[in-house]
Design a protein around this motif. Structure first.
Motif, short mmCIF file in Angstrom:
data_model
loop_
_atom_site.label_atom_id
_atom_site.label_comp_id
_atom_site.label_asym_id
_atom_site.label_seq_id
_atom_site.Cartn_x
_atom_site.Cartn_y
_atom_site.Cartn_z
N CYS B 92 47.23 -33.61 36.17
CA CYS B 92 47.91 -34.74 36.82
C CYS B 92 48.16 -34.45 38.29
O CYS B 92 47.79 -35.25 39.17
CB CYS B 92 49.23 -35.04 36.09
SG CYS B 92 50.25 -36.24 36.94
N HIS B 105 57.56 -39.83 37.46
CA HIS B 105 57.60 -40.31 36.07
C HIS B 105 57.27 -41.80 36.05
O HIS B 105 57.87 -42.59 36.78
CB HIS B 105 58.99 -40.06 35.47
CG HIS B 105 59.20 -38.61 35.12
ND1 HIS B 105 59.67 -37.70 36.04
CD2 HIS B 105 58.98 -37.93 33.98
CE1 HIS B 105 59.73 -36.50 35.46
NE2 HIS B 105 59.34 -36.61 34.21
N HIS B 106 56.31 -42.18 35.25
CA HIS B 106 55.87 -43.57 35.15
C HIS B 106 56.80 -44.27 34.15
O HIS B 106 56.88 -43.86 32.99
CB HIS B 106 54.42 -43.60 34.66
CG HIS B 106 53.78 -44.94 34.73
ND1 HIS B 106 54.19 -46.01 33.96
CD2 HIS B 106 52.72 -45.38 35.48
CE1 HIS B 106 53.42 -47.05 34.24
NE2 HIS B 106 52.52 -46.69 35.15
N GLU B 108 56.81 -46.95 32.31
CA GLU B 108 56.26 -47.40 31.03
C GLU B 108 55.90 -46.19 30.15
O GLU B 108 56.07 -46.24 28.92
CB GLU B 108 55.03 -48.27 31.28
CG GLU B 108 54.27 -48.72 30.04
CD GLU B 108 55.10 -49.57 29.08
OE1 GLU B 108 56.09 -50.20 29.52
OE2 GLU B 108 54.79 -49.57 27.87
N ARG B 133 54.61 -38.07 33.52
CA ARG B 133 54.33 -38.12 34.96
C ARG B 133 52.89 -38.59 35.20
O ARG B 133 51.98 -38.24 34.44
CB ARG B 133 54.52 -36.73 35.59
CG ARG B 133 55.95 -36.24 35.54
CD ARG B 133 56.04 -34.73 35.72
NE ARG B 133 55.79 -34.29 37.09
CZ ARG B 133 54.74 -33.58 37.47
NH1 ARG B 133 53.81 -33.23 36.60
NH2 ARG B 133 54.60 -33.22 38.73
N THR B 134 52.72 -39.39 36.24
CA THR B 134 51.36 -39.78 36.67
C THR B 134 51.32 -39.77 38.20
O THR B 134 52.36 -39.82 38.84
CB THR B 134 50.98 -41.21 36.21
OG1 THR B 134 51.77 -42.16 36.94
CG2 THR B 134 51.17 -41.40 34.71
N ASP B 136 51.22 -41.55 41.66
CA ASP B 136 51.84 -42.84 42.02
C ASP B 136 50.79 -43.94 42.01
O ASP B 136 49.68 -43.77 42.52
CB ASP B 136 52.49 -42.73 43.40
CG ASP B 136 53.67 -41.77 43.39
OD1 ASP B 136 54.26 -41.57 42.29
OD2 ASP B 136 54.00 -41.21 44.45
N GLU B 139 47.51 -46.60 36.59
CA GLU B 139 47.60 -47.41 35.37
C GLU B 139 47.55 -46.48 34.18
O GLU B 139 46.92 -45.43 34.24
CB GLU B 139 46.38 -48.32 35.25
CG GLU B 139 46.36 -49.52 36.14
CD GLU B 139 45.02 -50.24 35.93
OE1 GLU B 139 44.80 -50.81 34.83
OE2 GLU B 139 44.20 -50.20 36.87
N LEU B 140 48.15 -46.91 33.06
CA LEU B 140 48.17 -46.05 31.86
C LEU B 140 46.99 -46.35 30.93
O LEU B 140 46.48 -47.46 30.87
CB LEU B 140 49.47 -46.25 31.09
CG LEU B 140 50.75 -45.94 31.86
CD1 LEU B 140 51.96 -46.07 30.94
CD2 LEU B 140 50.71 -44.53 32.48
N PHE B 151 45.80 -41.78 32.11
CA PHE B 151 46.02 -42.68 33.24
C PHE B 151 44.77 -42.86 34.08
O PHE B 151 43.79 -42.11 33.94
CB PHE B 151 47.19 -42.19 34.10
CG PHE B 151 47.02 -40.81 34.65
CD1 PHE B 151 46.27 -40.58 35.80
CD2 PHE B 151 47.61 -39.72 34.02
CE1 PHE B 151 46.11 -39.31 36.31
CE2 PHE B 151 47.45 -38.42 34.52
CZ PHE B 151 46.70 -38.22 35.67
#
Lengths: 262, 262
Positions: B92, B105-106, B108, B133-134, B136, B139-140, B151
């Motif tokens: 990531c 932290h995302h 969703e 976490r992703t 910034d 999309e998931l 992501f």
């Protein structure tokens, strides 16, 4: 020049390698690769660290660029695939081009293929004799299965893609190569999820920079858990780090057991 | 910009991809890769051409360089591995760095992981929450197995390495991607060695530049032979080339039979 082999002072001697799988049939899914797992295991035994693998198509530019890039970056490069008699077998010519060499029939390869053809009663037509061609100045790699040899140009070792022949060539080749310090490993299995040991494991990793600690969750037979694999060249340091990992698992309420790492 | 997608005139629409397997455990031979064969098959079905695969170590610079290079070269990049909760899971952060993005932290992802943790009674500690976490703006990708999502950043699709989760993510993801013209294939098996058909096959290949003809020798159950695989986007041209291949085999005194190409 290889970039990853500067051995300073008393550190471990590191010998690195890359493996190039040449073949549209792997990329299309038609053939499932069986060579990566084999050579990865054999290189560990030989004290050679496999740092990168690429699967590329039967395309001259791709082969030339990839061979050049990886030959410059690592001590050894191994390839599989694309050395048969048909029009799509372009590995020999592409590797020759990567090193600005010509291609010609290698006298010893011709001799081996003639002897084998006589033994098995096969007609050595022009197409089959293409398999006796190598880049100029190449050394041969013995093919004990079907005679048509692999070859070595500089630090690039070109082998067949058919697993039975590839494996035989690797077994012939590796004992002739210089390995570095062998990496030892200890694998500790636990019945805890990765999340339970993650923080403590990061702390142990920070205290043992010479040891690489990997964490591999598993789900099998209805159970889940995590196997922690420690790798390093010095057995005493490795065992000390492993004992901290076993203690971490017990502190978290889990069971720790060493497992065979293969 | 992708270099291999210039669709001129009425030629087939070509959509390309690369697959990056991130993991020391594959390079050390400890884990045998099971994801390449799976995604290769799925991409063929989706009309996306897998052009290159790389296996690289859990090393930030390697991941950053590889993601940047392949993202620029192909329409889609897929990755597997390195998105768990432990210190060695750096995919990531490395992908974020490749695109000069921060990591957070995302919301969703946090929501999905909380819901799943409640369902299965797992404590969501800080280490586990790392998996929410992703980079910034990502999309998931849905993870129907264990909640922690994959992501998407630009054209890079980051998925888990555990095969059961990887496969579920690929099945979720691919129907959302745009494919190109699907490549059809015909596989003709013969009881002849490659050397017997090599010359004629080269001539057929020269007459059908839009068809890719591959030649794959086999040894099984004490028999040997060659399977010839023809690939192309236009079925009528493909069938015409295949009929020439069947005739070549018969002319050489062999038996030709079509086989399921998978």
């Amino acid at each position: 020049m290889p970039t990853d082999t500067a051995n300073t002072g008393a550190g471990p001697e590191i010998v690195t390698a890359a493996f190039i799988i040449i073949g549209d049939e792997i990329l299309s899914g038609r053939t499932k690769d069986a060579n990566l797992g084999f050579i990865a295991d054999e290189l560990v035994e030989a004290g050679i660290r496999l740092k990168e693998v690429r699967v590329i198509s039967d395309d001259e530019d791709e082969i030339v660029d990839t061979v050049r890039a990886l030959s410059a970056k690592y001590d050894y490069v191994f390839t599989s695939g694309g050395i048969g008699p048909t029009h799509d077998d372009i590995t020999c010519d592409s590797v020759a081009k990567a090193f600005d060499r010509g291609v010609s029939h290698h006298p010893e390869a011709v001799k081996r293929m003639r002897a084998h053809a006589g033994d098995v009663g096969v007609d050595l037509n022009e197409a089959r004799m293409r398999m006796a061609r190598t880049p100029d100045g190449a050394e041969l790699i013995l093919n004990p299965v079907s005679a048509a040899p692999g070859f070595i140009v500089e630090n690039v070792h070109v082998m067949a893609g058919v697993p039975r022949i590839f494996q035989a060539m690797v077994k012939e080749l590796l004992p002739t190569l210089k390995g570095g310090d062998k990496i030892h490993s200890i694998a500790v299995s636990s019945n805890l999820g990765e999340g339970r040991v993650a923080t403590g494991l990061g702390e142990i990793q920070a205290r043992y920079p010479a040891i690489a600690i990997g964490s591999y969750p598993y789900f099998r037979a209805g159970n889940y858990g995590t196997t922690l694999v420690l790798r390093g060249t010095e057995m005493a340091v490795l065992e000390a780090a492993a004992e901290e990992v076993r203690q971490l698992i017990r502190d978290q309420g889990g069971d720790a057991s060493d497992v065979e790492d293969n």
